[in-house]
Design a protein around this motif. Structure first.
Motif, PDB file in Angstrom:
ATOM      1  N   ARG A  84      49.986 -38.379 -17.954  1.00  0.00           N
ATOM      2  CA  ARG A  84      48.501 -38.437 -17.560  1.00  0.00           C
ATOM      3  C   ARG A  84      47.893 -39.389 -18.525  1.00  0.00           C
ATOM      4  O   ARG A  84      47.839 -39.196 -19.690  1.00  0.00           O
ATOM      5  N   SER A  89      44.101 -42.326 -13.449  1.00  0.00           N
ATOM      6  CA  SER A  89      42.811 -42.290 -12.777  1.00  0.00           C
ATOM      7  C   SER A  89      42.383 -43.343 -12.351  1.00  0.00           C
ATOM      8  O   SER A  89      41.687 -43.338 -11.098  1.00  0.00           O
ATOM      9  N   TYR A  92      44.039 -44.194  -8.805  1.00  0.00           N
ATOM     10  CA  TYR A  92      43.369 -43.152  -7.780  1.00  0.00           C
ATOM     11  C   TYR A  92      41.942 -43.692  -7.262  1.00  0.00           C
ATOM     12  O   TYR A  92      41.794 -43.720  -6.064  1.00  0.00           O
ATOM     13  N   ARG A  93      41.301 -44.103  -8.060  1.00  0.00           N
ATOM     14  CA  ARG A  93      39.794 -44.690  -8.108  1.00  0.00           C
ATOM     15  C   ARG A  93      39.846 -45.687  -7.195  1.00  0.00           C
ATOM     16  O   ARG A  93      39.242 -45.802  -6.102  1.00  0.00           O
ATOM     17  N   ARG A 114      40.734 -36.929  -7.073  1.00  0.00           N
ATOM     18  CA  ARG A 114      41.723 -37.068  -7.755  1.00  0.00           C
ATOM     19  C   ARG A 114      41.522 -37.666  -9.285  1.00  0.00           C
ATOM     20  O   ARG A 114      41.800 -37.169 -10.323  1.00  0.00           O
ATOM     21  N   ALA A 115      40.932 -38.939  -8.988  1.00  0.00           N
ATOM     22  CA  ALA A 115      40.500 -39.420 -10.146  1.00  0.00           C
ATOM     23  C   ALA A 115      39.628 -38.959 -10.902  1.00  0.00           C
ATOM     24  O   ALA A 115      39.987 -39.110 -12.290  1.00  0.00           O
ATOM     25  N   ILE A 118      41.549 -36.029 -12.977  1.00  0.00           N
ATOM     26  CA  ILE A 118      42.355 -36.729 -13.964  1.00  0.00           C
ATOM     27  C   ILE A 118      41.612 -37.091 -15.378  1.00  0.00           C
ATOM     28  O   ILE A 118      41.832 -36.979 -16.681  1.00  0.00           O
ATOM     29  N   ALA A 119      40.414 -37.820 -15.139  1.00  0.00           N
ATOM     30  CA  ALA A 119      39.775 -38.417 -16.028  1.00  0.00           C
ATOM     31  C   ALA A 119      39.075 -37.082 -16.752  1.00  0.00           C
ATOM     32  O   ALA A 119      38.852 -37.051 -18.141  1.00  0.00           O
ATOM     33  N   TYR A 131      37.408 -41.934 -21.960  1.00  0.00           N
ATOM     34  CA  TYR A 131      37.318 -41.541 -20.299  1.00  0.00           C
ATOM     35  C   TYR A 131      36.143 -41.035 -19.945  1.00  0.00           C
ATOM     36  O   TYR A 131      36.006 -40.702 -18.816  1.00  0.00           O
ATOM     37  N   ALA A 135      35.075 -40.108 -16.030  1.00  0.00           N
ATOM     38  CA  ALA A 135      34.849 -38.855 -15.326  1.00  0.00           C
ATOM     39  C   ALA A 135      33.255 -38.470 -15.023  1.00  0.00           C
ATOM     40  O   ALA A 135      32.855 -37.822 -14.249  1.00  0.00           O
TER      41      ALA A 135
END
Length: 135
Positions: A84, A89, A92-93, A114-115, A118-119, A131, A135
């Motif tokens: 990870r 992230s 996915y974004r 999902r992004a 992960i963030a 990050y 987030a």
């Protein structure tokens, strides 16, 4: 070689953010000859970065389907590595944005969620983190 690709991808990303599309395109194309001549592992970090910036360029060019293909390949490789990090992230974004542009709103929302997950995992509850902005 990795440094050349990493530097070119970084310069292309900055140029793209500044709106200098010609410079971004030139940086990506310049790195392409190095990539073609090298024998990189598919999950190589410099190569993944190059592909992420390339997908952003595809989105800029109005080619969300091409970006979707590129981003799906990046995500598949990063997920297969079972590590990870921020690139996953971001991928996915970006894929969520590409799916939204292509009209696939439910899939876009799933990728964006999902992004975010992960963030948040990478942030690990810290108020100051690389990050935090993701987030």
């Amino acid at each position: 070689r990795q440094m050349c690709i990493r530097d070119s991808s970084g310069l292309a990303s900055v140029a793209l953010q500044r709106g200098d599309i010609a410079a971004a395109r030139a940086q990506l194309q310049g790195a392409q000859s190095v990539i073609a001549a090298a024998d990189f592992q598919p999950q190589n970090a410099a190569l993944m970065r190059h592909r992420l910036v390339g997908a952003r360029m595809q989105m800029h060019d109005g080619r969300p389907q091409d970006a979707l293909k590129s981003l799906s390949e990046v995500i598949d490789r990063l997920e297969a590595s079972r590590t990870r990090h921020g690139a996953l992230s971001i991928a996915y974004r970006l894929r969520g944005e590409a799916r939204a542009a292509a009209g696939a709103h439910a899939a876009a929302e799933a990728d964006l969620r999902r992004a975010l997950v992960i963030a948040q995992e990478l942030q690990a509850g810290r108020t100051h983190s690389l990050y935090t902005g993701l987030a």
